[in-house]
Write a protein that holds these residues in place. Structure first.
Motif, short mmCIF file in Angstrom:
data_model
loop_
_atom_site.label_atom_id
_atom_site.label_comp_id
_atom_site.label_asym_id
_atom_site.label_seq_id
_atom_site.Cartn_x
_atom_site.Cartn_y
_atom_site.Cartn_z
N ALA A 22 0.82 -1.20 0.00
CA ALA A 22 0.00 0.00 0.00
C ALA A 22 0.86 1.26 0.00
O ALA A 22 0.59 2.22 -0.74
CB ALA A 22 -0.93 0.00 1.21
N GLU A 25 2.50 1.78 -3.46
CA GLU A 25 1.56 2.17 -4.50
C GLU A 25 0.94 3.54 -4.25
O GLU A 25 0.37 4.14 -5.16
CB GLU A 25 0.43 1.15 -4.61
CG GLU A 25 0.88 -0.24 -5.04
CD GLU A 25 -0.25 -1.23 -4.95
OE1 GLU A 25 -1.41 -0.84 -5.24
OE2 GLU A 25 0.00 -2.39 -4.58
N ARG A 27 -1.45 3.88 -1.89
CA ARG A 27 -2.81 3.63 -1.41
C ARG A 27 -2.87 3.84 0.10
O ARG A 27 -1.84 3.76 0.78
CB ARG A 27 -3.24 2.19 -1.71
CG ARG A 27 -3.45 1.85 -3.16
CD ARG A 27 -4.03 0.45 -3.31
NE ARG A 27 -3.06 -0.61 -3.07
CZ ARG A 27 -3.07 -1.42 -2.02
NH1 ARG A 27 -4.00 -1.29 -1.07
NH2 ARG A 27 -2.16 -2.38 -1.89
N PRO A 28 -4.07 4.06 0.65
CA PRO A 28 -4.21 4.12 2.11
C PRO A 28 -3.81 2.78 2.72
O PRO A 28 -4.10 1.72 2.16
CB PRO A 28 -5.70 4.40 2.32
CG PRO A 28 -6.15 5.04 1.04
CD PRO A 28 -5.34 4.39 -0.04
N GLN A 35 -8.84 -7.05 4.55
CA GLN A 35 -7.99 -6.42 3.56
C GLN A 35 -6.52 -6.76 3.79
O GLN A 35 -5.77 -6.99 2.85
CB GLN A 35 -8.18 -4.89 3.60
CG GLN A 35 -9.58 -4.43 3.21
CD GLN A 35 -9.73 -2.93 3.38
OE1 GLN A 35 -9.16 -2.32 4.29
NE2 GLN A 35 -10.50 -2.32 2.50
N GLN A 105 -5.16 -7.39 -3.94
CA GLN A 105 -5.23 -6.42 -2.86
C GLN A 105 -5.82 -5.10 -3.34
O GLN A 105 -6.50 -4.40 -2.58
CB GLN A 105 -3.84 -6.20 -2.26
CG GLN A 105 -3.33 -7.39 -1.45
CD GLN A 105 -1.93 -7.18 -0.91
OE1 GLN A 105 -1.18 -6.32 -1.38
NE2 GLN A 105 -1.56 -7.97 0.09
N ARG A 106 -5.57 -4.76 -4.60
CA ARG A 106 -6.10 -3.53 -5.15
C ARG A 106 -7.60 -3.64 -5.46
O ARG A 106 -8.36 -2.69 -5.24
CB ARG A 106 -5.36 -3.16 -6.44
CG ARG A 106 -3.93 -2.67 -6.22
CD ARG A 106 -3.19 -2.52 -7.53
NE ARG A 106 -3.83 -1.57 -8.42
CZ ARG A 106 -3.64 -0.25 -8.39
NH1 ARG A 106 -2.81 0.27 -7.50
NH2 ARG A 106 -4.25 0.55 -9.24
N SER A 107 -8.02 -4.78 -5.96
CA SER A 107 -9.41 -4.93 -6.41
C SER A 107 -10.35 -5.46 -5.33
O SER A 107 -11.55 -5.17 -5.36
CB SER A 107 -9.46 -5.89 -7.61
OG SER A 107 -9.11 -7.22 -7.20
N ARG A 191 5.27 -1.20 -8.40
CA ARG A 191 4.65 -0.23 -9.29
C ARG A 191 4.36 -0.85 -10.67
O ARG A 191 3.29 -0.64 -11.23
CB ARG A 191 5.58 0.98 -9.47
CG ARG A 191 5.72 1.87 -8.25
CD ARG A 191 4.45 2.66 -7.98
NE ARG A 191 4.60 3.63 -6.93
CZ ARG A 191 4.89 4.91 -7.12
NH1 ARG A 191 5.09 5.38 -8.35
NH2 ARG A 191 4.97 5.73 -6.10
N ALA A 194 1.42 -3.23 -10.17
CA ALA A 194 0.17 -2.58 -9.75
C ALA A 194 -0.50 -1.85 -10.91
O ALA A 194 -1.72 -1.94 -11.11
CB ALA A 194 0.45 -1.60 -8.61
#
Length: 266
Positions: A22, A25, A27-28, A35, A105-107, A191, A194
């Protein structure tokens, strides 16, 4: 036992991987346990063969680089070289699994659904996106925990340190080296995997490293270093503890057989 060690390490340290991805990338940081542990199944399934391949290839390389009988009398450099080659080879296993984990993890999708959608959207060869970064990262990581750890521990033992002290200090030293030296390649790989082909600036390892530096400065290459360093140091303890027990067990089993074979005939 190597497979068990790798699986144990993954189950205990999965949160570190989720936090690290996270942060790299942008992301939070996830806080929900669901999660945090998303991707655990594939991580477990892949970590066992990754660990086994690193231990196995490292053993073969030590046999080739050793100067004594059966690959003994290894120099510190030879140990590091053997471990680095072993780590680079394991990148072939690590790359596909980590790519799917990152996408998952992203979706937020289930593993089966993520794999189905990925293969329907991209060519089969896309599963190895980021391979060069993974190979470089795994080489330096394995060089730390398989190559430098025993060298550091031997040095501490010779200085009269207790077994527990040498285990802790060598683990910290080997793990820290593995984390710091390999992290820029890990950041670039994250990166690349992702964003896949959506952002051309992350098309190759070099362009990814250059883009990260341009966006966040040189220190951006070490985004997420704290959770990953924590994981690597703890993994160094776990994996080398298990490795030491495996070696000791094999030597104990071999000793009675050699004694029987060498006994004089009556």
């Amino acid at each position: 036992m190597c497979c068990a060690g790798g699986s144990t390490e993954v189950c205990l340290l999965q949160p570190m991987m989720a936090f690290k991805n996270a942060m790299q990338e942008g992301r939070p940081i996830p806080r929900n346990p669901i999660q945090i542990y998303r991707g655990l199944t594939l991580n477990i399934l892949s970590m066992a063969p990754i660990t086994a391949s690193q231990f196995g290839t490292n053993h073969v390389m030590q046999q080739l680089l050793g100067t004594g009988p059966k690959g003994t009398d290894l120099t510190g450099l030879a140990r590091f070289q053997a471990a680095t080659v072993a780590g680079m080879a394991s990148g072939l296993i690590a790359t596909p699994s980590e790519l799917i984990i990152i996408q998952q993890q992203r979706s937020g999708r289930r593993l089966s659904e993520e794999m189905r959608l990925f293969l329907s959207k991209y060519k089969t060869t896309a599963i190895y996106r980021g391979l060069s970064c993974a190979a470089a990262r795994e080489g330096l990581y394995a060089g730390g925990y398989l190559g430098l750890f025993p060298v550091f521990r031997s040095m501490l033992d010779e200085q009269g340190a207790s077994p527990y002290t040498s285990l802790i200090l060598a683990g910290i030293a080997g793990g820290t080296f593995g984390a710091v030296a390999s992290h820029p390649f890990d950041t670039a790989k994250t990166r690349m995997q992702a964003f896949m082909y959506d952002k051309p600036e992350y098309r190759t390892m070099l362009s990814s490293l250059r883009t990260i530096v341009q966006e966040k400065g040189v220190l951006g290459l070490w985004s997420g270093i704290l959770p990953r360093m924590t994981r690597i140091i703890l993994a160094t303890f776990i994996l080398n503890y298990i490795r030491t027990n495996i070696v000791d067990t094999l030597e104990q089993q071999r000793a009675p057989r050699e004694h029987v074979q060498g006994a004089p005939a009556l």
